[in-house]
Write an enzyme that holds these catalytic residues in place. Sequence first.
Site, mmCIF file in Angstrom:
data_model
loop_
_atom_site.group_PDB
_atom_site.id
_atom_site.type_symbol
_atom_site.label_atom_id
_atom_site.label_comp_id
_atom_site.label_asym_id
_atom_site.label_seq_id
_atom_site.Cartn_x
_atom_site.Cartn_y
_atom_site.Cartn_z
ATOM 1 N N GLY A 197 0.853 -1.195 0.000
ATOM 2 C CA GLY A 197 0.000 0.000 0.000
ATOM 3 C C GLY A 197 0.877 1.230 0.000
ATOM 4 O O GLY A 197 1.998 1.217 0.517
ATOM 5 N N ALA A 198 0.380 2.294 -0.622
ATOM 6 C CA ALA A 198 1.121 3.565 -0.634
ATOM 7 C C ALA A 198 0.237 4.623 0.010
ATOM 8 O O ALA A 198 -0.937 4.746 -0.327
ATOM 9 C CB ALA A 198 1.462 3.959 -2.063
ATOM 10 N N SER B 163 0.228 8.733 2.163
ATOM 11 C CA SER B 163 0.667 10.114 1.922
ATOM 12 C C SER B 163 2.147 10.326 2.207
ATOM 13 O O SER B 163 2.830 11.043 1.485
ATOM 14 C CB SER B 163 -0.153 11.065 2.786
ATOM 15 O OG SER B 163 -0.124 10.646 4.138
ATOM 16 N N LEU B 164 2.663 9.673 3.254
ATOM 17 C CA LEU B 164 4.044 9.933 3.673
ATOM 18 C C LEU B 164 5.000 8.780 3.371
ATOM 19 O O LEU B 164 6.212 8.970 3.360
ATOM 20 C CB LEU B 164 4.081 10.219 5.187
ATOM 21 C CG LEU B 164 3.144 11.320 5.703
ATOM 22 C CD1 LEU B 164 3.290 11.480 7.206
ATOM 23 C CD2 LEU B 164 3.398 12.646 4.993
ATOM 24 N N ALA B 165 4.470 7.591 3.127
ATOM 25 C CA ALA B 165 5.340 6.418 2.969
ATOM 26 C C ALA B 165 4.612 5.326 2.191
ATOM 27 O O ALA B 165 3.433 5.457 1.876
ATOM 28 C CB ALA B 165 5.729 5.892 4.356
ATOM 29 N N GLN B 166 5.355 4.260 1.901
ATOM 30 C CA GLN B 166 4.730 3.070 1.326
ATOM 31 C C GLN B 166 5.289 1.842 2.019
ATOM 32 O O GLN B 166 6.384 1.877 2.590
ATOM 33 C CB GLN B 166 4.935 3.013 -0.183
ATOM 34 C CG GLN B 166 6.362 2.959 -0.666
ATOM 35 C CD GLN B 166 6.434 3.221 -2.170
ATOM 36 O OE1 GLN B 166 5.936 4.233 -2.668
ATOM 37 N NE2 GLN B 166 7.083 2.320 -2.900
ATOM 38 N N VAL B 167 4.519 0.743 1.975
ATOM 39 C CA VAL B 167 4.869 -0.459 2.738
ATOM 40 C C VAL B 167 5.161 -1.617 1.783
ATOM 41 O O VAL B 167 4.370 -1.901 0.883
ATOM 42 C CB VAL B 167 3.725 -0.839 3.706
ATOM 43 C CG1 VAL B 167 4.066 -2.129 4.455
ATOM 44 C CG2 VAL B 167 3.458 0.290 4.688
ATOM 45 N N LYS C 280 8.085 -0.226 6.164
ATOM 46 C CA LYS C 280 7.472 1.067 5.825
ATOM 47 C C LYS C 280 8.598 2.057 5.529
ATOM 48 O O LYS C 280 9.428 2.343 6.398
ATOM 49 C CB LYS C 280 6.613 1.551 7.003
ATOM 50 C CG LYS C 280 5.899 2.864 6.755
ATOM 51 C CD LYS C 280 4.993 3.209 7.945
ATOM 52 C CE LYS C 280 4.304 4.541 7.757
ATOM 53 N NZ LYS C 280 3.386 4.856 8.873
ATOM 54 N N ASP D 129 -5.677 8.431 13.611
ATOM 55 C CA ASP D 129 -5.749 8.268 12.155
ATOM 56 C C ASP D 129 -6.395 6.932 11.774
ATOM 57 O O ASP D 129 -5.818 6.149 11.005
ATOM 58 C CB ASP D 129 -4.342 8.371 11.560
ATOM 59 C CG ASP D 129 -4.359 8.814 10.094
ATOM 60 O OD1 ASP D 129 -5.429 9.222 9.615
ATOM 61 O OD2 ASP D 129 -3.303 8.736 9.435
#
Length: 454
Positions: A90-91, A93-97, A111, A243
């Site tokens: 998943g991507a 706003s601040l990072a992707q995993v 992450k 969040d």
Amino acid sequence: SEYHEIFFVHRRSAERLLDLCCANRGTFIKVGQHLGALDYLLPEEYTSTLKVLHSRAPQSSMEEIQKVIREDLGKELSELFVSFEEKPQGAASLAQVHKAVLHDGRTVAVKVQHPKVQTQSSKDIVVMELLVRVVHWLFTDFAFLWLVEEAKKNMPLELDFLNEGRNAEKVANMLSHHTFLKIPMIHWDLSTKRILTMEFAEGGQVNDTDYMKKHGINVNKISENLGKLYSEMIFVHGFVHCDPHPGNVLVRMCPQSKKTEIILLDHGLYQSLEEDFRVNYCRLWQALIKGNMSKVEQYSRRLGAGDLYPLFACVLTARSWTAVSSGISSVPVTNSEDVEIRTNAALYLPQISELLNRVPRQMLLLLKTNDLLRGIETTLQTRASSSSFINMSRCCIQAMARHKRSKVQSRRRRLQINLAESLCLWQLTLYELYLWVKASMLVHWFSALLAFVQ
């Protein structure tokens, strides 16, 4: 027709907003995610269009990801992992995993922060502040500078993944008695400010009803358990995960125990509530559930709402003033009430803006959390369920008893507080039992009626 014209305008505007968020990334996607969760407030064309940002935000290339890992961990991917999936899980706003396998065979989720997000986020906030000030100058009723102030305060915390790891461990210990909660374990030796390596946990998003049906997961139980977690975080501990958009709340049937689990991800944004604020907020919710209007006014004023306390009660509960006045636990949510709220939200925008500038800053993240949780409940069709009010009431009773105990020294007074708390909790349990028996009898009668008709 006029309806189709409005639909077209909303859809076109929403798509432009999505393009804007994707083009500017970072902070803009963060704002877009929040807007996508406001099901009860914004037109459906906006929420359905912006929901893709919860898990399908723009991605960084594999070269960029490798560069961040090389810079922060000082090694190549092959030295750290047996395998590392190029396609992200998943991507955001601040990072992707990315899913990866360690040399000892354990599967982990890595992450990795988007490379330019650190420098870009401060520029984004400056641009947003300028835009908000210009719009406020043109339309004086539009006073949303608090949004920029919150972003300034929270963004550095969200960009520090070591802070996120510490939050994850703190909340895992705090809520360890809830066996249905899963928080992935952190691998500190492979974590830095821009990289967070954790245990890999698989599941479906909490708003994916098809996934739940396929895996035999009870939607009502998920909603009830999520309510338990957040009621305890807010009212009892005053340490709140802020969040809970659907991409951060996964559900699964545990392979070992065969029980339903909630997996809570992304622990970058937490709000710590001050004692006085938490106690007043607790008392306000007790008043809202019971429909005690003099107490609703008293505690709304204590929380800074002033003469706007009726609006504050409606914003907090996402219910109409009629429902609030009757006690929100006794009036079911209807489609007409939702339409009324959406209409009034547009009409009262200046007053809502003034209210958000009045209330303590702690309230702003709580309101955002409320919005996101309500968005999940709307999708699961479990809004305003009796179990959620019972769980909230239970946590409020425990929180108030704990607060009173902290203020007294005498053992006799403490015993009185303990007895009063136990009595209130027993009353709640009996009420819960009564509702269960009533529901069971209704099901039995309905089944018997169907059999008779057939």
